[in-house]
Structures are given as C-alpha cells and as structure tokens.
Write a protein that holds these residues in place. Structure first.
Motif, PDB file in Angstrom:
ATOM      1  N   GLY A 412      -9.602   9.180   2.440  1.00 10.41           N
ATOM      2  CA  GLY A 412      -9.204  10.472   2.971  1.00 10.41           C
ATOM      3  C   GLY A 412     -10.375  11.442   3.030  1.00 10.41           C
ATOM      4  N   GLY A 434      -8.600  13.960   7.706  1.00  8.14           N
ATOM      5  CA  GLY A 434      -8.933  12.746   8.438  1.00  8.14           C
ATOM      6  C   GLY A 434      -8.996  11.542   7.534  1.00  8.14           C
ATOM      7  N   THR A 435      -9.293  10.398   8.129  1.00  7.50           N
ATOM      8  CA  THR A 435      -9.470   9.147   7.388  1.00  7.50           C
ATOM      9  C   THR A 435     -10.675   8.412   7.957  1.00  7.50           C
ATOM     10  OG1 THR A 435      -7.925   8.035   8.886  1.00  7.50           O
ATOM     11  CG2 THR A 435      -7.029   8.895   6.814  1.00  7.50           C
ATOM     12  N   THR A 448      -4.949  10.387  12.005  1.00  4.12           N
ATOM     13  CA  THR A 448      -4.108  10.812  10.876  1.00  4.12           C
ATOM     14  C   THR A 448      -2.719  11.193  11.392  1.00  4.12           C
ATOM     15  OG1 THR A 448      -6.056  11.637   9.723  1.00  4.12           O
ATOM     16  CG2 THR A 448      -3.898  12.404   8.939  1.00  4.12           C
ATOM     17  N   PHE A 451       0.322  13.756   5.837  1.00 10.71           N
ATOM     18  CA  PHE A 451      -0.216  13.778   4.482  1.00 10.71           C
ATOM     19  C   PHE A 451       0.666  14.703   3.635  1.00 10.71           C
ATOM     20  CE2 PHE A 451      -2.294  17.070   6.946  1.00 10.71           C
ATOM     21  CZ  PHE A 451      -2.243  18.206   6.134  1.00 10.71           C
ATOM     22  N   SER A 466      -2.435  15.992  11.480  1.00 10.30           N
ATOM     23  CA  SER A 466      -3.691  16.067  10.731  1.00 10.30           C
ATOM     24  C   SER A 466      -4.068  17.497  10.347  1.00 10.30           C
ATOM     25  CB  SER A 466      -4.829  15.456  11.575  1.00 10.30           C
ATOM     26  OG  SER A 466      -4.987  16.182  12.785  1.00 10.30           O
ATOM     27  N   ILE A 490      -2.027  10.110   2.379  1.00 11.82           N
ATOM     28  CA  ILE A 490      -2.548  10.324   3.746  1.00 11.82           C
ATOM     29  C   ILE A 490      -2.259   9.079   4.581  1.00 11.82           C
ATOM     30  CG2 ILE A 490      -4.594  10.856   5.110  1.00 11.82           C
ATOM     31  CD1 ILE A 490      -5.846  12.028   2.558  1.00 11.82           C
ATOM     32  N   SER A 492      -2.209   7.055   8.373  1.00 10.28           N
ATOM     33  CA  SER A 492      -2.973   7.004   9.634  1.00 10.28           C
ATOM     34  C   SER A 492      -2.586   5.768  10.426  1.00 10.28           C
ATOM     35  CB  SER A 492      -4.484   6.980   9.348  1.00 10.28           C
ATOM     36  OG  SER A 492      -4.831   5.841   8.577  1.00 10.28           O
TER      37      SER A 492
END
Length: 513
Positions: A412, A434-435, A448, A451, A466, A490, A492
């Motif tokens: 993450g 973000g990832t 993303t 979360f 996101s 999180i 994605s």
C-alpha cells in the motif's frame, strides 16, 4: 611527359616535376613547400620499414644458404653484393641531404626552404657540372649498372631498373635540344624539393633491393627448403555433428603454393570474381543461408599443356541459429505467474524455428522467431513440450516443467510512499491511496478499488475507490498532531484483467504533523 605507357610511379614523378616548374613561374606557395616537406617525412618513414623488411629477407636467405649451400649459397652471394651496393649509395644520398640542410636551424620549417642557391652552387658552375655534380651522376649510373650486371640479362628487372635510375637527357617542349638530366631535375628548384627528390631516390634503392631479393628467392623459398610448411588438413564429411553421431572425414598432407592461381573457380554454377581468386587460395564470401545443412559444389579450372583441367569442389556446412545472448538459468526459478502474459523464448539449436513445435496449456506463439506467451489458467505446475525436426529428418523432443505462482501481495502507498509517512492532515485529505508491486519482474498496472481508514479515538471508515470520501475527510479533520492514521485492507484489481483477484495490499500509516 604524359605520353606512352608510363608506370603509375613514373606518372607521379612527372607530375611532381610539373609542379616544380609551376612553382618557378609564380610566387612560391608556402603551403606547397610544406606539402613537399610532409611528403619527404612520409617517404622517410616508408624507407625505414622497407629497410627492416629487406634485412629480414636477407637474414632468411642466409639461413637457407647455410642449410642447403649447393642450392642457395650463390643466391646469397648475389644478395650480399646488392645489399652492400644499396647501403653505399643510400649513405651517399643521406650525406647530401645532411649537407644541404646543414644551415637550416629548424629542419621542420619547410616554408623557409624555398631557396635553390646551395644546391645550384654545389652541382653547377658556369653552366657546367661541378666535381660534386659529376660525382652525383656517377653514383647513380654506377649503382644502376652494377645491379644490372648481377642479374640475368633476360630478367624483367633489367628494364625497370634502367628506367628507375635513368639519367639521360630530358626532352623539353618547344626546345631545340634536350636538357641534361641533372639540370632538368635539380637546377633552380627549392631546397625542400631537392631533399624530397633525394629521399624518393632512396625509396627507389629499397624497392630495387626488394625486387632483386624477390627474384632470387622466387616465391618458393620456404616451400623448397622445409617440410615444416606442410600442413595436416582435416576435412570432415560435414561441418557439424550431433551428439551420438560418428565423426567421419579424411586427413590430407597439403602445402599452400602462393604461385598457383586458378584460371576460373565456379561455386554453385557461378564463376567467382577475379578479385576472389588469389595466389594459392580462393576467397569465399556469400550468404550462409537459412538454418540447416547446405552443400558447396563447384570446380577449379587450370590450364595444363594447353588444355583445361578441372578439379571438382565438394563440401558442405551447417548453419545454426546465431547466438545473441548467453543461456543462463536458475534451476529452482522456473516460474510462471497467473494473471499475466509470461514471455518465453523456445528453440532447438541447429533447427529452424518453422520446424520447432511447442505445446502446453495456456501457451501460444508470439511475434518473432522462437517467441511465445504463456498465460497459465490454474494448477501448481505446467509442462511445456518441445519437438523439432533435424536436417537429416530425425525428430528430437524435450520438455520442461514450470511452477505456477500467484502474483504476490502488493504494497500500500499514500502519495506513492509506503510504510510510515508524515504529513499534515490537510494533505492527507487530498491524497490518493495506491498499490505497487516492488521488485516484481512484470510491469503491471494496479487500480485501487477500496480501503479502510482508522483515526485514533474514532471508528474505522470504509472507502470505495482510491481517494478520501466525505466520511474519511471528516474523520481526518478530528485527528490531532502526532496521531497515527492507519490505512489498511487496501483492495486493488489488475488493469486489463479484472477477473484475476489481487491479494490485499500491506497497510500504510500516516503520522499527522
């Protein structure tokens, strides 16, 4: 000066004299004087190389004369006389150059060497030759005649040496009678041109030595003297063998003959150009062709006793794929990943790509020779089977197992920073979660999808997408300086393959400043 069948060397000398005459008719160009100086330097350098080469040839002939005196002692005796005559004449010319340049403080200042007085006064007086001028002519004529006396009267070298050291009167256009050679070549010319002329004559001496030595040796010296010039030539029935085959071929005892040159050489029904047919050898230069085995068929054509004699040429060679990289593999790292297109290169050395077949679940051909894409659909292992057809028709096959692994859990990020991050809460409200997949071999794009945000003293807020929504911003607004806000759970998805489920990313914490 340009008429008749003149050699390239004589044409060059005639052109040089035309330049000399032109320089007398106009104000002497300093650049031209420098050009003659540079020409003199180049000739002097070439003379050093020629002297070394001639000395090596003479030493070689001395060795052969000691090994076979009956055959080579007389040739060595002639070579010694030629060498001594050449050294004496060369030393005399060098002494003249030293004398003429004696008063020149800078021997490299060619632009200052435009005067002709020192040479004129040395060679001429009252329209007559001085003692030194006559001596100069006697040296040239004496060297020429002495060398010719040592040669066979029928030798082709006689005519070239006479021409090389010709001192006969020179015809002049629109003149009633020819001009003496020494006046024609040296009187009134700039000093640097005279020095260059003398260096050029030293070059003629080296060339004469080389020509005479070559005539004495014939070109068969090494072959006539020693069996060490024979070579054991291994000729294989073909130029590539596969493991398990027997090597077959022949061994010949051969010797290269540099005087032997074929009239015609044909390969594949086509006559090779004259430039490829050299003394003692034929140069082959053609495209190797596609991967596989190829034949070389042709013939030599010689003339013997007025009749053509043909010698067949039969050989073959194999073309294998050109390596452009080393093949290095880690035995425990045969891995392909789910959810991505795994590029692969598959080939069998010695077999063209169109005769290689590879198969496995999720494997398909890509663009380029030997290029494939593997997209595993499931399981823990996949086996790739490869087969190919050799040029002799034999089939070969092999297989390789690859482990199938899932894409690892992403990491993450907040504002593209991972782990523990410090920022004001106003910045956090505007940040994007973000990832990323650090140190992963594939360049994948992750999006993303959601979360969870937890501010100390408040309940967790679940966010879709996101960016922070209203509930998340409200929770962040109540955070105090020093509080650590945690973003976790999180989620994605893989861009381009939303059906593949990516593991939750590792959490990221933000310390409020």
């Amino acid at each position: 000066m340009a008429s008749g069948n003149l050699s390239p060397r004589q044409k060059m000398i005639n052109l040089m004299y035309l330049v000399f005459i032109a320089m007398l008719a106009m104000n002497m160009s300093k650049e031209v004087l420098s050009a003659f100086g540079f020409m003199n330097e180049k000739l002097a350098d070439n003379n050093i190389t020629a002297t070394i080469k001639n000395s090596e040839i003479l030493a070689n002939l001395s060795t052969k004369a000691s090994e076979q005196p009956e055959k080579y002692s007389s040739l060595f005796g002639v070579a010694q006389k030629v060498d001594q005559l050449s050294k004496d004449f060369d030393s005399y010319l060098e002494s003249k150059k030293v004398l003429f340049l004696e008063e020149q403080e800078d021997k490299k200042n060619y632009e200052a060497m435009d005067q002709s007085v020192i040479v004129d006064e040395h060679f001429f007086k009252n329209n007559q030759l001085t003692t030194e001028g006559q001596e100069f002519l006697d040296y040239i004529n004496g060297y020429r005649d002495s060398i010719i006396q040592l040669l066979n009267p029928n030798s082709p070298l006689v005519a070239s040496i006479k021409k090389r050291f010709d001192t006969s009167d020179q015809p002049i256009a629109d003149a009633l009678k020819p001009q003496p050679w020494l006046n024609n070549r040296y009187e009134g010319f700039p000093l640097i041109s005279t020095v260059t002329n003398l260096t050029s004559m030293q070059t003629d001496i080296k060339t004469t030595q080389s020509d005479v030595f070559g005539s004495l040796l014939g070109g068969q010296l090494e072959s006539d003297v020693s069996l060490t010039n024979y070579e054991a030539i291994v000729v294989a029935d073909k130029t590539a063998f596969f493991q398990g085959e027997k090597f077959t071929g022949k061994i010949y005892l051969g010797k290269k003959d540099p005087t032997l040159k074929a009239d015609v050489v044909e390969i594949g029904g086509r006559a090779l150009p004259e430039s490829s047919i050299q003394a003692g050898q034929v140069l082959l230069d053609f495209p190797a062709g596609n991967v596989g085995e190829h034949d070389i068929k042709g013939k030599f054509v010689f003339t013997e006793n007025g009749k053509p004699v043909e010698i067949p040429i039969t050989s073959s060679y194999a073309v294998i794929p050109k390596p452009n990289s080393a093949v290095i593999s880690a035995d425990k790292m045969n891995v392909v990943y789910m959810g991505v297109a795994n590029p692969m290169t598959i080939s069998i050395p010695g077999i063209p790509d169109n005769l290689v077949t590879a198969s496995a679940n999720g494997l398909r051909r890509s663009t380029g020779s030997g290029k494939y894409i593997m997209t595993p659909s499931g399981g823990r292992e996949v086996s790739i089977k490869v087969s190919g057809k050799l040029p002799n028709g034999q089939m070969v096959s092999s297989s390789q197992n690859f482990r199938v692994k899932q894409i690892p859990s992403p990491q993450g990020t907040i504002r593209k920073q991972s782990g523990h991050v410090k920022m004001p809460k106003a910045s956090l409200e505007k940040s994007t979660v973000g990832t990323e997949l650090p140190d992963f071999d594939f360049d994948l794009n992750l999006s993303t999808t959601g979360f969870t945000l937890k501010v100390p003293g408040q309940g967790a807020v679940v966010v879709r997408g996101s960016r922070m929504d209203a509930a998340a911003k409200k929770a962040i607004a109540k955070a105090k300086r020093g509080d650590v806000v945690t973003i976790f759970d999180i989620k994605s998805s893989l861009v381009g393959n939303s059906g593949y489920k990516i593991k939750n990313a590792s959490p990221v914490s933000v310390e409020i400043q």
